[in-house]
Write an enzyme that holds these catalytic residues in place. Structure first.
Site, PDB file in Angstrom:
ATOM      1  N   ARG A  21       0.604  -0.746  -8.170  1.00 22.93           N
ATOM      2  CA  ARG A  21       0.650   0.463  -7.336  1.00 22.93           C
ATOM      3  C   ARG A  21       2.080   0.987  -7.210  1.00 22.93           C
ATOM      4  O   ARG A  21       2.300   2.204  -7.160  1.00 22.93           O
ATOM      5  CB  ARG A  21       0.067   0.166  -5.952  1.00 22.93           C
ATOM      6  CG  ARG A  21      -1.458   0.055  -5.972  1.00 22.93           C
ATOM      7  CD  ARG A  21      -2.001  -0.633  -4.746  1.00 22.93           C
ATOM      8  NE  ARG A  21      -1.724   0.065  -3.503  1.00 22.93           N
ATOM      9  CZ  ARG A  21      -1.791  -0.512  -2.302  1.00 22.93           C
ATOM     10  NH1 ARG A  21      -2.119  -1.797  -2.199  1.00 22.93           N
ATOM     11  NH2 ARG A  21      -1.539   0.189  -1.225  1.00 22.93           N
ATOM     12  N   LYS A  31       3.584   4.772   5.944  1.00 25.00           N
ATOM     13  CA  LYS A  31       3.071   6.146   6.124  1.00 25.00           C
ATOM     14  C   LYS A  31       1.935   6.178   7.140  1.00 25.00           C
ATOM     15  O   LYS A  31       1.917   7.009   8.037  1.00 25.00           O
ATOM     16  CB  LYS A  31       2.534   6.707   4.783  1.00 25.00           C
ATOM     17  CG  LYS A  31       3.531   6.758   3.663  1.00 25.00           C
ATOM     18  CD  LYS A  31       2.921   7.374   2.406  1.00 25.00           C
ATOM     19  CE  LYS A  31       1.783   6.549   1.820  1.00 25.00           C
ATOM     20  NZ  LYS A  31       2.184   5.223   1.305  1.00 25.00           N
ATOM     21  N   ARG A  69      -7.003  -5.748   2.561  1.00 28.49           N
ATOM     22  CA  ARG A  69      -7.537  -4.774   1.607  1.00 28.49           C
ATOM     23  C   ARG A  69      -7.623  -5.349   0.200  1.00 28.49           C
ATOM     24  O   ARG A  69      -6.756  -6.099  -0.207  1.00 28.49           O
ATOM     25  CB  ARG A  69      -6.650  -3.518   1.609  1.00 28.49           C
ATOM     26  CG  ARG A  69      -7.080  -2.501   2.648  1.00 28.49           C
ATOM     27  CD  ARG A  69      -6.066  -1.400   2.850  1.00 28.49           C
ATOM     28  NE  ARG A  69      -5.528  -0.826   1.625  1.00 28.49           N
ATOM     29  CZ  ARG A  69      -4.642   0.157   1.600  1.00 28.49           C
ATOM     30  NH1 ARG A  69      -4.207   0.687   2.754  1.00 28.49           N
ATOM     31  NH2 ARG A  69      -4.183   0.629   0.466  1.00 28.49           N
ATOM     32  N   ARG A 102      -0.416  -7.467   5.739  1.00 27.43           N
ATOM     33  CA  ARG A 102      -1.157  -6.376   6.379  1.00 27.43           C
ATOM     34  C   ARG A 102      -2.614  -6.758   6.615  1.00 27.43           C
ATOM     35  O   ARG A 102      -3.254  -7.373   5.784  1.00 27.43           O
ATOM     36  CB  ARG A 102      -1.117  -5.118   5.510  1.00 27.43           C
ATOM     37  CG  ARG A 102      -2.053  -4.037   6.071  1.00 27.43           C
ATOM     38  CD  ARG A 102      -1.769  -2.692   5.525  1.00 27.43           C
ATOM     39  NE  ARG A 102      -1.939  -2.622   4.098  1.00 27.43           N
ATOM     40  CZ  ARG A 102      -1.635  -1.541   3.383  1.00 27.43           C
ATOM     41  NH1 ARG A 102      -1.137  -0.473   3.993  1.00 27.43           N
ATOM     42  NH2 ARG A 102      -1.800  -1.532   2.082  1.00 27.43           N
ATOM     43  N   ARG A 120      -0.163  13.296  -3.958  1.00 25.01           N
ATOM     44  CA  ARG A 120       0.344  12.092  -4.584  1.00 25.01           C
ATOM     45  C   ARG A 120       0.707  12.326  -6.033  1.00 25.01           C
ATOM     46  O   ARG A 120       1.171  11.401  -6.708  1.00 25.01           O
ATOM     47  CB  ARG A 120      -0.791  11.085  -4.540  1.00 25.01           C
ATOM     48  CG  ARG A 120      -0.436   9.759  -4.016  1.00 25.01           C
ATOM     49  CD  ARG A 120      -1.705   8.951  -4.159  1.00 25.01           C
ATOM     50  NE  ARG A 120      -1.468   7.592  -3.850  1.00 25.01           N
ATOM     51  CZ  ARG A 120      -1.573   7.076  -2.628  1.00 25.01           C
ATOM     52  NH1 ARG A 120      -1.892   7.819  -1.609  1.00 25.01           N
ATOM     53  NH2 ARG A 120      -1.352   5.803  -2.457  1.00 25.01           N
TER      54      ARG A 120
HETATM   55  P1  AP5 Z   1       1.221   0.987   6.369  1.00 25.13           P
HETATM   56  O1  AP5 Z   1       1.530   1.918   7.480  1.00 25.13           O
HETATM   57  O2  AP5 Z   1      -0.171   0.473   6.238  1.00 25.13           O
HETATM   58  O3  AP5 Z   1       1.769   1.578   4.985  1.00 25.13           O
HETATM   59  P2  AP5 Z   1       1.277   2.778   4.087  1.00 25.13           P
HETATM   60  O4  AP5 Z   1       2.511   3.490   3.646  1.00 25.13           O
HETATM   61  O5  AP5 Z   1       0.209   3.562   4.758  1.00 25.13           O
HETATM   62  O6  AP5 Z   1       0.730   1.939   2.846  1.00 25.13           O
HETATM   63  P3  AP5 Z   1      -0.638   2.078   2.052  1.00 25.13           P
HETATM   64  O7  AP5 Z   1      -0.808   0.805   1.260  1.00 25.13           O
HETATM   65  O8  AP5 Z   1      -1.735   2.499   2.930  1.00 25.13           O
HETATM   66  O9  AP5 Z   1      -0.253   3.191   1.079  1.00 25.13           O
HETATM   67  P4  AP5 Z   1      -0.894   3.522  -0.211  1.00 25.13           P
HETATM   68  O10 AP5 Z   1      -0.238   4.796  -0.423  1.00 25.13           O
HETATM   69  O11 AP5 Z   1      -0.749   2.564  -1.328  1.00 25.13           O
HETATM   70  O12 AP5 Z   1      -2.474   3.427   0.124  1.00 25.13           O
HETATM   71  P5  AP5 Z   1      -3.546   4.535   0.420  1.00 25.13           P
HETATM   72  O13 AP5 Z   1      -4.524   4.011   1.365  1.00 25.13           O
HETATM   73  O14 AP5 Z   1      -2.893   5.832   0.683  1.00 25.13           O
HETATM   74  O15 AP5 Z   1       2.226  -0.265   6.495  1.00 25.13           O
HETATM   75  C1  AP5 Z   1       2.193  -1.344   5.586  1.00 25.13           C
HETATM   76  C2  AP5 Z   1       2.341  -2.676   6.337  1.00 25.13           C
HETATM   77  O16 AP5 Z   1       3.634  -2.777   6.887  1.00 25.13           O
HETATM   78  C3  AP5 Z   1       1.383  -2.824   7.513  1.00 25.13           C
HETATM   79  O17 AP5 Z   1       0.973  -4.158   7.620  1.00 25.13           O
HETATM   80  C4  AP5 Z   1       2.205  -2.398   8.707  1.00 25.13           C
HETATM   81  O18 AP5 Z   1       1.740  -2.994   9.901  1.00 25.13           O
HETATM   82  C5  AP5 Z   1       3.590  -2.875   8.318  1.00 25.13           C
HETATM   83  N1  AP5 Z   1       4.656  -2.018   8.823  1.00 25.13           N
HETATM   84  C6  AP5 Z   1       4.616  -0.657   8.986  1.00 25.13           C
HETATM   85  N2  AP5 Z   1       5.789  -0.204   9.468  1.00 25.13           N
HETATM   86  C7  AP5 Z   1       6.596  -1.295   9.587  1.00 25.13           C
HETATM   87  C8  AP5 Z   1       7.957  -1.471  10.011  1.00 25.13           C
HETATM   88  N3  AP5 Z   1       8.726  -0.428  10.383  1.00 25.13           N
HETATM   89  N4  AP5 Z   1       8.459  -2.727   9.988  1.00 25.13           N
HETATM   90  C9  AP5 Z   1       7.681  -3.785   9.595  1.00 25.13           C
HETATM   91  N5  AP5 Z   1       6.400  -3.678   9.186  1.00 25.13           N
HETATM   92  C10 AP5 Z   1       5.859  -2.444   9.183  1.00 25.13           C
HETATM   93  O19 AP5 Z   1      -4.244   4.636  -1.018  1.00 25.13           O
HETATM   94  C11 AP5 Z   1      -4.980   3.556  -1.569  1.00 25.13           C
HETATM   95  C12 AP5 Z   1      -5.516   3.947  -2.920  1.00 25.13           C
HETATM   96  O20 AP5 Z   1      -6.404   5.082  -2.787  1.00 25.13           O
HETATM   97  C13 AP5 Z   1      -4.468   4.408  -3.953  1.00 25.13           C
HETATM   98  O21 AP5 Z   1      -3.900   3.316  -4.639  1.00 25.13           O
HETATM   99  C14 AP5 Z   1      -5.332   5.314  -4.847  1.00 25.13           C
HETATM  100  O22 AP5 Z   1      -6.108   4.559  -5.735  1.00 25.13           O
HETATM  101  C15 AP5 Z   1      -6.278   5.989  -3.865  1.00 25.13           C
HETATM  102  N6  AP5 Z   1      -5.751   7.274  -3.363  1.00 25.13           N
HETATM  103  C16 AP5 Z   1      -5.452   7.599  -2.072  1.00 25.13           C
HETATM  104  N7  AP5 Z   1      -4.997   8.857  -1.971  1.00 25.13           N
HETATM  105  C17 AP5 Z   1      -5.010   9.370  -3.240  1.00 25.13           C
HETATM  106  C18 AP5 Z   1      -4.645  10.625  -3.801  1.00 25.13           C
HETATM  107  N8  AP5 Z   1      -4.141  11.620  -3.024  1.00 25.13           N
HETATM  108  N9  AP5 Z   1      -4.783  10.792  -5.137  1.00 25.13           N
HETATM  109  C19 AP5 Z   1      -5.272   9.811  -5.914  1.00 25.13           C
HETATM  110  N10 AP5 Z   1      -5.627   8.598  -5.460  1.00 25.13           N
HETATM  111  C20 AP5 Z   1      -5.501   8.369  -4.119  1.00 25.13           C
HETATM  112 MG    MG Z   2      -1.876   3.783   4.451  1.00 24.80          MG
END
Ligand code: AP5
Ligand code: MG
Ligand code: ZN
Length: 214
Positions: A171, A13, A160, A127, A88
């Site tokens: 997660r 994402k 991270r 990552r 979410r």
């Molecule tokens: P990446 O693009 O980093 O993936 P992502 O979908 O952004 O994954 P996240 O871990 O950031 O999602 P998340 O939803 O768990 O975390 P968030 O920060 O939102 O890609 C992943 C890896 O794959 C990278 O290394 C990338 O380079 C690689 N990659 C990408 N595309 C690729 C491809 N096509 N082929 C190969 N490799 C590829 O949230 C973190 C925490 O914050 C949550 O757990 C929660 O506690 C809190 N939080 C955040 N938002 C909320 C909310 N709205 N409500 C409640 N809690 C929240």
């Molecule tokens: Mg992300």
């Protein structure tokens, strides 16, 4: 244009949201990045959020909604945005729908980046993230020019805290129970678009551009 990125943790994402933000000249709003910036700066919000994030749990809706509704008031949101990691939960989605309706608006697309659980764990352990500018890399798939250093801003990259394998599994569980229902929610609103997130990064982006329009 107002776009929501849906998908499991590690689906890509953030990677795609940054590319969308660049191409369509709209801000990339990631609640995860905002929480991590607050943790880094030692704010009260950061301290509260970290307790949940490190366990792989969601930050409570109340806290998240307060933060995001303030962010929407910033002037750069007037032409839209790409939302990454929000909404979410169903209550978050409903709050967003209501807030937009009050202004006679609605989102344009909810793009679901589909990646099976099997692929997720290896992606996450490789990552590396920049806590300064929010850029993400992968040690094998998306390497930096200089190892361990952000291409965009020169800061040191980190693994991270929530990317340890046990936490990733937690997660994923939280995703399936609390976030996956949004696919149904946006399907019923006629807003859902699906892309295959297992493709190479550029191919995923091409698929998204086909949906959003060039
Ligand atoms: P990446 O693009 O980093 O993936 P992502 O979908 O952004 O994954 P996240 O871990 O950031 O999602 P998340 O939803 O768990 O975390 P968030 O920060 O939102 O890609 C992943 C890896 O794959 C990278 O290394 C990338 O380079 C690689 N990659 C990408 N595309 C690729 C491809 N096509 N082929 C190969 N490799 C590829 O949230 C973190 C925490 O914050 C949550 O757990 C929660 O506690 C809190 N939080 C955040 N938002 C909320 C909310 N709205 N409500 C409640 N809690 C929240
Ligand atoms: Mg992300
Ligand atoms: Zn950076």
């Amino acid at each position: 244009m107002k776009v929501i990125m849906l998908g499991a943790p590690g689906a890509g994402k953030g990677t795609q949201a940054k590319k969308i933000a660049d191409k369509y000249q709209i801000p990339h709003i990631s609640t995860g990045d905002i929480f991590r910036a607050n943790i880094k700066n030692g704010t009260e919000l950061g301290t509260k959020a970290k307790a949940y994030m490190d366990q792989g749990l969601l930050v409570p809706d109340e806290l998240t909604l307060e933060l995001i509704m303030d962010r929407f008031k910033e002037p750069d949101c007037k032409n839209g945005y790409v939302l990454d990691g929000f909404p979410r939960t169903i209550p978050q989605a409903e709050a967003l729908t209501r807030a937009l309706e009050e202004q006679g608006e609605s989102i344009d697309y909810a793009v679901n980046v589909e990646v099976p659980d099997e692929n997720i764990i290896s992606r996450m352990s490789g990552r590396r993230a920049c806590l300064s500018c929010g850029a993400t890399y992968h040690i094998v798939h998306i390497p930096t020019k200089v190892e361990g250093v952000c291409d965009r801003c020169g800061e040191k990259l980190v693994l991270r805290d929530d990317d340890r394998p046990e936490t990733v599994e937690k997660r994923l569980g939280v995703y399936h129970s609390q976030t996956q229902p949004l696919i149904e929610y946006y399907t019923s609103q006629g807003k859902l678009a699906e892309v295959d997130g297992t493709q190479e990064m550029e191919a995923v982006f091409e698929a998204i551009v086909k949906i959003l329009g060039a």
